[in-house]
Design an enzyme around this catalytic site. Structure first.
Site, PDB file in Angstrom:
ATOM      1  N   CYS A 155       0.783  -1.212   0.028  1.00  0.00           N
ATOM      2  CA  CYS A 155      -0.123  -0.505   0.132  1.00  0.00           C
ATOM      3  C   CYS A 155       0.878   1.078   0.181  1.00  0.00           C
ATOM      4  O   CYS A 155       2.536   0.888   0.291  1.00  0.00           O
ATOM      5  CB  CYS A 155      -0.844  -0.336   1.042  1.00  0.00           C
ATOM      6  SG  CYS A 155      -1.461  -1.262   1.038  1.00  0.00           S
ATOM      7  N   ALA A 196      -5.376  -4.929  -1.063  1.00  0.00           N
ATOM      8  CA  ALA A 196      -5.806  -6.131  -0.417  1.00  0.00           C
ATOM      9  C   ALA A 196      -4.864  -6.799  -0.453  1.00  0.00           C
ATOM     10  O   ALA A 196      -5.624  -7.757  -2.426  1.00  0.00           O
ATOM     11  CB  ALA A 196      -7.329  -6.292   0.036  1.00  0.00           C
ATOM     12  N   GLY A 231       3.657  -3.449   2.877  1.00  0.00           N
ATOM     13  CA  GLY A 231       4.274  -5.043   3.024  1.00  0.00           C
ATOM     14  C   GLY A 231       3.830  -5.616   2.631  1.00  0.00           C
ATOM     15  O   GLY A 231       2.808  -6.378   2.986  1.00  0.00           O
ATOM     16  N   ASP A 262      -1.053  -9.271   8.757  1.00  0.00           N
ATOM     17  CA  ASP A 262       0.015  -9.566   8.928  1.00  0.00           C
ATOM     18  C   ASP A 262       0.366  -8.162   9.243  1.00  0.00           C
ATOM     19  O   ASP A 262       1.245  -7.335  10.336  1.00  0.00           O
ATOM     20  CB  ASP A 262       1.284  -9.407   8.318  1.00  0.00           C
ATOM     21  CG  ASP A 262       1.195  -8.656   7.001  1.00  0.00           C
ATOM     22  OD1 ASP A 262       0.159  -8.339   6.816  1.00  0.00           O
ATOM     23  OD2 ASP A 262       1.945  -8.640   6.212  1.00  0.00           O
ATOM     24  N   SER A 296       9.794 -11.971  -8.653  1.00  0.00           N
ATOM     25  CA  SER A 296      10.825 -10.725  -9.076  1.00  0.00           C
ATOM     26  C   SER A 296      12.601 -11.673  -9.371  1.00  0.00           C
ATOM     27  O   SER A 296      12.352 -12.273  -7.841  1.00  0.00           O
ATOM     28  CB  SER A 296      11.264  -9.630  -9.586  1.00  0.00           C
ATOM     29  OG  SER A 296      12.347  -9.346  -9.479  1.00  0.00           O
ATOM     30  N   GLY A 297      12.999 -12.225  -9.941  1.00  0.00           N
ATOM     31  CA  GLY A 297      14.933 -12.512 -10.029  1.00  0.00           C
ATOM     32  C   GLY A 297      15.673 -10.856  -9.474  1.00  0.00           C
ATOM     33  O   GLY A 297      17.087 -11.475  -9.308  1.00  0.00           O
TER      34      GLY A 297
END
Length: 613
Positions: A4, A54, A81, A105, A377-378
């Site tokens: 967010c 969300a 996060g 969380d 992502s790498g």
């Protein structure tokens, strides 16, 4: 879980229940980051705003969220996060007598603060930026993840006794007490070290970033920043096979935690070892529900003619997707796309960006968002495992400044002489470099070669990587997309910081340790594929069109960029040798350098930046 935008204003002398409109204005700047909901919480000394995307516990994870100390007194949080170990923390907190009413969380994070106070950072695994207002202690607590994956800016207001904060510079600039001003140090950041971000520097005058791995506490006594995590130098890891097994175990655990979501999950796939490993591990966890995404920008020349990209991505990405049995979506980008969307990076970053590298990533993320809300992502694998030329080539490694600057000119060479004298770019670069070296942990008994390896690794994760993570965050959240970065995990960094370069490149194979760890995951063509950099377009038609735009800028007698740059120097560079034109990043193409000039001018105009040197 939620990716967010957060915003807020704390003042110890004024009643902020009457400051709601200002905080709403700040929060609305973050609407792209959080398209699902926007809310503001007001109290006498603190006003917090949250713009939500969300991802988990869609109903229960609303913010701002409030709990009370066991002894009384409200504590409120806004959070951006993912805390990947929130389930483990929740169980631990339950053992301390805490109960929970949601699956989010966010509630675990807020409760962790009530249990452990400002020491909570070291217990968290994830990517995060959060702000907590503690009414009882009359303090604001700001914290950021260890690598700075999630951004968080703050500033002390010049009038009154207030502090503002937010996820992006535009959030702070929406407050009437935060003018868009550029001083000598901010200009030096842009022009002298554009690819070696100084941790904590916010570019705009008076604006700071919370440093990665740090907690900032603001109260009536002032602002104090303290680290909760640093790399530590330990004895070297010397066994290649054992190291590969350990790395594989870490990656299995990291990806298992990072695929958790109540929304569709995808993966960014270039067909290189980094993104392919993440995709393969994710596909195992998601049992065929994964979708992989690639981008194909306009190119010029035959495949392999570009030393930075010896092979094109598409055949390798398609091979991985076919082997894993997952859907594969490729975004084709044209020259018109690149030109028409050339300011996307500026809009997302609030600073001049990286030209078509930003545009292609944004268009890729646009395709991802059509299918998914979360993507893996790498990014960060090269920094961890030694995948860059500047980590391995002796000339780069021995350079007496940031190694990626070896043999390259920075944009400061185009400055007017009076501006150059005011900001002293060479001195600024040297100061920032030696400051960075001063942070590198040492181990008694290390050889000079091993000591330099530690320096290069540390420089990479603290000065180079933040720019890549910031770019990825800004361009993804501009679309309401969450991108997770499994390789940016502190457990990997702690291990690999203590692995000698020769072991990472075992048998003279770059990133051999990662390749060995992934041998049974992927086809041999992928495991053994040489590194091919993220695609930057050298298409002649695109370069010509960008050059024409800069020539138009040169003809504009009112362009504010020439209050900083020497018009004659820019003219000579653009009309003589485009490949020698300095730019903001290593391995620049002419188009990226041209774009930087256009965006620097656009930034000064659009943000109404006042330059005060």
């Amino acid at each position: 879980m939620t990716v967010c935008g957060i915003a807020g204003w704390v003042d110890w002398d004024r009643d902020l229940r009457r400051g709601g409109e200002v905080v709403w204005r700040m929060t609305r700047t973050l609407a792209p980051r959080g398209p699902d909901a926007q809310e503001v919480w007001l109290s006498p000394r603190a006003a917090l705003g949250h713009s939500r995307l969300a991802v988990i516990d869609i109903e229960g994870g609303r913010q701002p969220m409030v709990r009370t100390h066991r002894g009384g007194g409200e504590v409120a949080i806004v959070f951006s996060g993912e805390i990947y170990n929130f389930r483990e923390l929740r169980a631990e907190l339950a053992g301390h007598g805490w109960s929970f009413t949601t699956r989010s969380d966010t509630e675990v994070l807020l409760t962790a603060y009530l249990q452990w106070g400002t020491e909570l950072g070291s217990r968290l695994i994830g990517m995060f930026a959060f702000a907590i207002w503690d009414y009882r202690e009359r303090r604001l607590v700001l914290a950021r993840d260890r690598f700075g994956i999630k951004p968080l800016y703050y500033a002390r207001l010049s009038e009154g006794n207030g502090v503002i904060f937010g996820s992006e510079p535009k959030t702070l600039l929406a407050h009437p007490g935060m003018p868009a001003e550029l001083d000598a140090e901010g200009l030096a950041e842009l022009m002298a070290v554009p690819r070696a971000r100084t941790p904590g520097h916010g570019t705009f005058r008076g604006m700071r970033e919370v440093r990665p791995g740090c907690v900032v506490v603001a109260d009536e006594r002032g602002l104090r920043e303290a680290p909760y995590w640093r790399l530590e130098a330990r004895e070297n890891v010397r066994d290649f096979a054992e190291g590969a097994v350990h790395i594989r175990g870490l990656l299995d655990d990291i990806v298992r935690h990072e695929v958790v979501a109540d929304v569709p999950v995808g993966s960014l796939l270039s067909g290189g070892i980094d993104s392919s490993a993440v995709t393969a591990l994710a596909a195992r966890e998601l049992t065929g529900d994964l979708v992989a995404f690639s981008v194909n920008p306009p190119s010029s020349g035959a495949p392999g003619s570009d030393a930075w990209r010896p092979s094109t991505d598409e055949p390798f990405a398609a091979l991985v997707a076919a082997e894993l049995g997952i859907k594969h979506v490729t975004t084709a980008v044209t020259v018109d796309h690149l030109v028409d969307h050339r300011d996307i990076g500026l809009t997302a970053r609030d600073l001049p960006g990286w030209g078509d590298l930003d545009t292609t990533m944004y268009l890729l993320f646009q395709s991802v968002k059509d299918h998914c809300t979360v993507a893996l992502s790498g990014e960060a694998a090269d920094e961890m495992f030694g995948g860059y030329l500047w980590q391995n080539d002796p000339g780069y490694v021995a350079h007496d400044s940031f190694p990626w600057m070896y043999g390259r000119r920075q944009p400061e060479v185009l400055l007017r002489e009076d501006i150059r004298r005011a900001i002293e770019p060479r001195r600024y670069e040297a100061d920032r470099y030696h400051e960075a070296l001063g942070e590198v942990p040492r181990l008694l008994g290390d050889s000079p070669e091993r000591r330099r390896q530690r320096e290069v690794f540390h420089l990479g994760v603290t000065r180079w990587l933040p720019g890549l993570l910031d770019r990825q965050d800004r361009l993804s959240t501009a679309l309401g997309l969450e991108v997770r970065v499994p390789f940016a995990d502190h457990r990997l960094a702690e291990y690999l910081f203590n692995v000698p370069a020769a072991l990472k490149a075992h048998a003279a194979t770059p990133k051999a340790l990662l390749r060995e760890a992934c041998t049974n995951l992927l086809p041999a063509e992928i495991v053994n594929r040489p590194k091919s950099a993220y695609p930057a377009s050298r298409n002649d038609h695109y370069v010509d069109r960008m050059r024409d735009l800069v020539l138009g800028l040169l003809a504009d007698t009112t362009a504010p960029v020439f209050e900083l740059l020497d018009r004659a120097r820019v003219q000579a560079a653009v009309t003589s040798d485009l490949d020698a034109l300095p730019g903001p990043i290593t391995a620049v193409t002419p188009a990226i350098s041209l774009s930087y000039l256009l965006q620097l001018n656009g930034w000064l105009e659009r943000y109404r930046v006042r330059v005060r040197l």
